[in-house]
Design a protein around this motif. Structure first.
Motif, PDB file in Angstrom:
ATOM      1  N   SER A  24       0.839  -1.200   0.000  1.00  0.00           N
ATOM      2  CA  SER A  24       0.000   0.000   0.000  1.00  0.00           C
ATOM      3  C   SER A  24       0.866   1.239   0.000  1.00  0.00           C
ATOM      4  CB  SER A  24      -0.894   0.012   1.248  1.00  0.00           C
ATOM      5  OG  SER A  24      -0.094   0.168   2.418  1.00  0.00           O
ATOM      6  N   ILE A  25       0.228   2.376  -0.298  1.00  0.00           N
ATOM      7  CA  ILE A  25       0.934   3.654  -0.269  1.00  0.00           C
ATOM      8  C   ILE A  25       1.411   3.963   1.142  1.00  0.00           C
ATOM      9  CG2 ILE A  25       0.594   6.149  -0.500  1.00  0.00           C
ATOM     10  CD1 ILE A  25      -1.103   5.568  -2.974  1.00  0.00           C
ATOM     11  N   LEU A  28       4.507   2.068   1.757  1.00  0.00           N
ATOM     12  CA  LEU A  28       5.575   2.684   0.970  1.00  0.00           C
ATOM     13  C   LEU A  28       6.150   3.894   1.703  1.00  0.00           C
ATOM     14  CD1 LEU A  28       7.245   3.289  -1.607  1.00  0.00           C
ATOM     15  CD2 LEU A  28       5.212   4.472  -2.498  1.00  0.00           C
ATOM     16  N   HIS A  29       5.286   4.781   2.192  1.00  0.00           N
ATOM     17  CA  HIS A  29       5.752   5.990   2.872  1.00  0.00           C
ATOM     18  C   HIS A  29       6.466   5.660   4.176  1.00  0.00           C
ATOM     19  CE1 HIS A  29       2.697   8.781   0.618  1.00  0.00           C
ATOM     20  NE2 HIS A  29       3.480   8.103  -0.190  1.00  0.00           N
ATOM     21  N   THR A  49       4.622   7.291 -11.571  1.00  0.00           N
ATOM     22  CA  THR A  49       4.506   6.429 -10.392  1.00  0.00           C
ATOM     23  C   THR A  49       4.713   7.213  -9.105  1.00  0.00           C
ATOM     24  OG1 THR A  49       5.227   4.474 -11.610  1.00  0.00           O
ATOM     25  CG2 THR A  49       5.461   4.406  -9.212  1.00  0.00           C
ATOM     26  N   GLN A  52       1.535   9.264  -8.576  1.00  0.00           N
ATOM     27  CA  GLN A  52       0.370   8.471  -8.192  1.00  0.00           C
ATOM     28  C   GLN A  52       0.488   7.901  -6.779  1.00  0.00           C
ATOM     29  OE1 GLN A  52       0.236   5.538 -11.323  1.00  0.00           O
ATOM     30  NE2 GLN A  52      -1.074   6.804 -12.643  1.00  0.00           N
ATOM     31  N   SER A  53       1.696   7.603  -6.354  1.00  0.00           N
ATOM     32  CA  SER A  53       1.907   7.005  -5.035  1.00  0.00           C
ATOM     33  C   SER A  53       2.152   8.040  -3.944  1.00  0.00           C
ATOM     34  CB  SER A  53       3.077   6.017  -5.086  1.00  0.00           C
ATOM     35  OG  SER A  53       4.273   6.678  -5.473  1.00  0.00           O
ATOM     36  N   VAL A 128      10.753   3.575  -7.130  1.00  0.00           N
ATOM     37  CA  VAL A 128       9.435   3.067  -6.752  1.00  0.00           C
ATOM     38  C   VAL A 128       8.792   2.490  -8.005  1.00  0.00           C
ATOM     39  CG1 VAL A 128       7.189   3.629  -5.764  1.00  0.00           C
ATOM     40  CG2 VAL A 128       9.255   4.784  -4.916  1.00  0.00           C
ATOM     41  N   GLY A 130       5.648  -0.089  -9.625  1.00  0.00           N
ATOM     42  CA  GLY A 130       4.458  -0.923  -9.525  1.00  0.00           C
ATOM     43  C   GLY A 130       4.776  -2.340  -9.965  1.00  0.00           C
ATOM     44  N   ILE A 199       5.619  -1.670  -5.232  1.00  0.00           N
ATOM     45  CA  ILE A 199       4.327  -1.426  -4.607  1.00  0.00           C
ATOM     46  C   ILE A 199       3.276  -2.218  -5.371  1.00  0.00           C
ATOM     47  CG2 ILE A 199       4.067   0.747  -5.906  1.00  0.00           C
ATOM     48  CD1 ILE A 199       2.319   1.733  -3.521  1.00  0.00           C
ATOM     49  N   TYR A 203       0.904   0.971 -11.313  1.00  0.00           N
ATOM     50  CA  TYR A 203       1.348   2.354 -11.120  1.00  0.00           C
ATOM     51  C   TYR A 203       2.183   2.759 -12.316  1.00  0.00           C
ATOM     52  CZ  TYR A 203      -0.201   2.251  -6.267  1.00  0.00           C
ATOM     53  OH  TYR A 203      -0.974   2.177  -5.130  1.00  0.00           O
TER      54      TYR A 203
END
Length: 205
Positions: A24-25, A28-29, A49, A52-53, A128, A130, A199, A203
């Motif tokens: 998930s985002i 990721l963060h 990407t 979007q993320s 990053v 997808g 991710i 993406y």
């Protein structure tokens, strides 16, 4: 984690590039927070990407010295200066056009400002990606980038290249061609300098 992602990460590690997987985002963060201590100088490449993320927003909302190429009012020379500063960044953030299962990174670039710091300069590169961008072979990576990613990106950038109208690459010689630099990265001298965060999901292009 899907078997194909696990195998790709294993092969990235074998090629001295670190691989990570997020679902998930938010995950990721959280990973970016661990990999990028606040106070760092952070550069970036042009990437759907990353947009979007929420990565650009994440960097802007934390205490980084962000070399933000998207600031309004920048002229051509000011952008060029940011591109040069990217080489001295602590972290360079980017997308990747395609990653092969055997752990290779493939990108096509227009002027080299994205692929150049991936190859050399920044202390670490965080890509990053997808899971939709994992492909079987280098040939598949090239096909995917030229026939899927490049026409969509040319349209996003409002280019007048044939691929925008045809929705496919015909290897044109148009003055606005964005397929100029074909770069395949098969490994690294400095282990873990390049970090690829997958991710889950579609993406980018």
């Amino acid at each position: 984690m899907q078997d194909i992602v696990r195998k790709t990460i294993d092969n990235l590690n074998r090629n001295h590039m670190a691989g990570y997987y997020t679902q998930s985002i938010q995950q990721l963060h959280e990973l970016l927070y661990r990999l990028m201590p606040e106070g760092q100088t952070v550069g970036c490449g042009d990437s759907v990407t990353l947009e979007q993320s929420g990565v650009y927003e994440y960097v802007r909302n934390h205490s980084y010295n962000f070399l933000d190429k998207y600031r309004t009012g920048l002229n051509r020379e000011e952008k060029r200066e940011i591109y040069l500063q990217n080489f001295r960044a602590d972290t360079f953030l980017t997308g990747i056009n395609a990653v092969t299962i055997d752990g290779k990174l493939f990108n096509i670039d227009g002027n080299g400002s994205r692929v150049a710091p991936i190859i050399y300069g920044p202390k670490q590169v965080i890509a990053v990606v997808g899971t939709n961008k994992i492909v079987k072979s280098v040939d598949d990576a090239i096909w995917r980038t030229r026939q899927i990613a490049a026409p969509l990106d040319a349209r996003r950038l409002a280019k007048e290249t044939p691929c925008v109208k045809l929705a496919k690459c015909i290897d044109c010689h148009h003055s606005q061609r964005i397929c100029n630099d074909f770069v395949l990265i098969t490994g690294q001298f400095e282990k873990g300098r390049i970090k690829v965060i997958f991710i889950e999901g579609d993406y980018g292009y």
